[in-house]
Design a protein around this motif. Structure first.
Motif, PDB file in Angstrom:
ATOM      1  N   ASP A 157       0.819  -1.221   0.000  1.00  0.00           N
ATOM      2  CA  ASP A 157       0.000   0.000   0.000  1.00  0.00           C
ATOM      3  C   ASP A 157       0.851   1.270   0.000  1.00  0.00           C
ATOM      4  OD1 ASP A 157      -2.337  -1.388  -0.092  1.00  0.00           O
ATOM      5  OD2 ASP A 157      -2.717  -1.278   2.060  1.00  0.00           O
TER       6      ASP A 157
ATOM      7  N   ARG B 128     -12.453  -6.206  10.429  1.00  0.00           N
ATOM      8  CA  ARG B 128     -12.413  -6.423   8.974  1.00  0.00           C
ATOM      9  C   ARG B 128     -11.102  -5.896   8.393  1.00  0.00           C
ATOM     10  NH1 ARG B 128     -14.293  -3.063   5.108  1.00  0.00           N
ATOM     11  NH2 ARG B 128     -15.493  -1.881   6.615  1.00  0.00           N
ATOM     12  N   HIS B 129     -10.712  -4.680   8.799  1.00  0.00           N
ATOM     13  CA  HIS B 129      -9.470  -4.089   8.294  1.00  0.00           C
ATOM     14  C   HIS B 129      -8.245  -4.872   8.787  1.00  0.00           C
ATOM     15  CE1 HIS B 129     -10.833  -0.285   6.378  1.00  0.00           C
ATOM     16  NE2 HIS B 129     -11.913  -0.530   7.094  1.00  0.00           N
TER      17      HIS B 129
ATOM     18  N   LYS C 217      -7.939  -8.050   6.707  1.00  0.00           N
ATOM     19  CA  LYS C 217      -7.435  -7.757   5.369  1.00  0.00           C
ATOM     20  C   LYS C 217      -5.925  -7.504   5.402  1.00  0.00           C
ATOM     21  CE  LYS C 217      -7.789  -4.668   1.409  1.00  0.00           C
ATOM     22  NZ  LYS C 217      -6.395  -4.863   1.102  1.00  0.00           N
TER      23      LYS C 217
ATOM     24  N   ASN D 228      -4.141 -10.804   5.960  1.00  0.00           N
ATOM     25  CA  ASN D 228      -4.137 -11.608   4.727  1.00  0.00           C
ATOM     26  C   ASN D 228      -3.126 -11.071   3.724  1.00  0.00           C
ATOM     27  OD1 ASN D 228      -6.094 -13.346   5.647  1.00  0.00           O
ATOM     28  ND2 ASN D 228      -7.789 -12.228   4.712  1.00  0.00           N
ATOM     29  N   ASP D 229      -3.078  -9.753   3.569  1.00  0.00           N
ATOM     30  CA  ASP D 229      -2.122  -9.140   2.643  1.00  0.00           C
ATOM     31  C   ASP D 229      -0.686  -9.432   3.058  1.00  0.00           C
ATOM     32  OD1 ASP D 229      -4.183  -8.148   1.118  1.00  0.00           O
ATOM     33  OD2 ASP D 229      -4.002  -6.083   1.857  1.00  0.00           O
TER      34      ASP D 229
ATOM     35  N   LYS E 173      -3.148  -0.353  -4.115  1.00  0.00           N
ATOM     36  CA  LYS E 173      -4.288   0.549  -4.214  1.00  0.00           C
ATOM     37  C   LYS E 173      -4.173   1.559  -5.345  1.00  0.00           C
ATOM     38  CE  LYS E 173      -5.758   0.753   0.584  1.00  0.00           C
ATOM     39  NZ  LYS E 173      -5.894   1.635   1.715  1.00  0.00           N
TER      40      LYS E 173
END
Length: 197
Positions: A11, A34-35, A38, A41-42, A55
């Motif tokens: 990012d 949720r963030h 993510k 996982n990234d 992004k």
């Protein structure tokens, strides 16, 4: 977060071996899990060598596209190129690769690093408006959601103050002297023109 591998990017920020700070960029507590999932996982995908969707485009590429856009539309690029180069250089020094990684606090830090005068000069204001134009263009192109430049009209503490010099009209004597100088030059030029012909 402790990063075990060599330097890479995610990012628009560089991940270095060892400790790295990361923000989840959440606005509410409900968004946090949720963030966090993510981001986890990234980072796991990066560890496994899988590609992670970035992004945005880099600052350098965005600046080049902006300059090309301006020149194709007949606009001059002297100040925009100068300011774009300064932004790219500052972002490299501060490990900001992607345009989407620039936040309002980083934009203010960039503004504070600029070598232009304030107070009795509009130099900083003029150059900063060029950077504002770049970010507005990037919003229009869909590269970023909103500009990181904070509005001086909405938030007075972010305005760039400067005192405009008062324009003082010339006095009677100075005006007479200017008139005589100009009229003498016109008479001399007219006389020279007549004698040549």
């Amino acid at each position: 977060m402790n990063w075990p591998q060599s330097q890479t990017t995610l990012d628009g920020k560089r991940l270095r071996q060892g400790q790295n700070k990361w923000t989840l960029k959440t606005r509410t507590k409900a968004d946090t899990p949720r963030h966090a999932a993510k981001l986890e996982n990234d980072l796991e995908a990066l560890l496994e060598g899988k590609p992670v969707r970035q992004k945005s485009i880099t600052v350098e590429v965005a600046v080049q596209e902006w300059l090309t856009f301006r020149s194709k539309n007949g606009l001059t690029n002297t100040k925009p190129k100068f300011m774009g180069d300064m932004l790219v250089e500052w972002c490299k020094k501060n490990d900001l690769l992607l345009l989407s990684a620039i936040t309002p606090d980083q934009a203010i830090k960039f503004r504070m690093s600029l070598p232009f005068r304030t107070g009795d000069s509009s130099s900083l204001s003029v150059h900063w408006s060029v950077i504002g134009g770049f970010f507005n263009w990037a919003v229009g192109m869909g590269y970023i959601e909103k500009t990181p430049i904070l509005s001086g009209r909405q938030n007075k503490q972010f305005a760039i103050p400067f005192k405009k010099k008062e324009v003082v009209p010339p006095g009677r004597e100075k005006a007479k002297m200017s008139y005589h100088t100009v009229s003498s030059a016109i008479c001399f030029g007219l006389t020279s023109f007549l004698y040549r012909g």
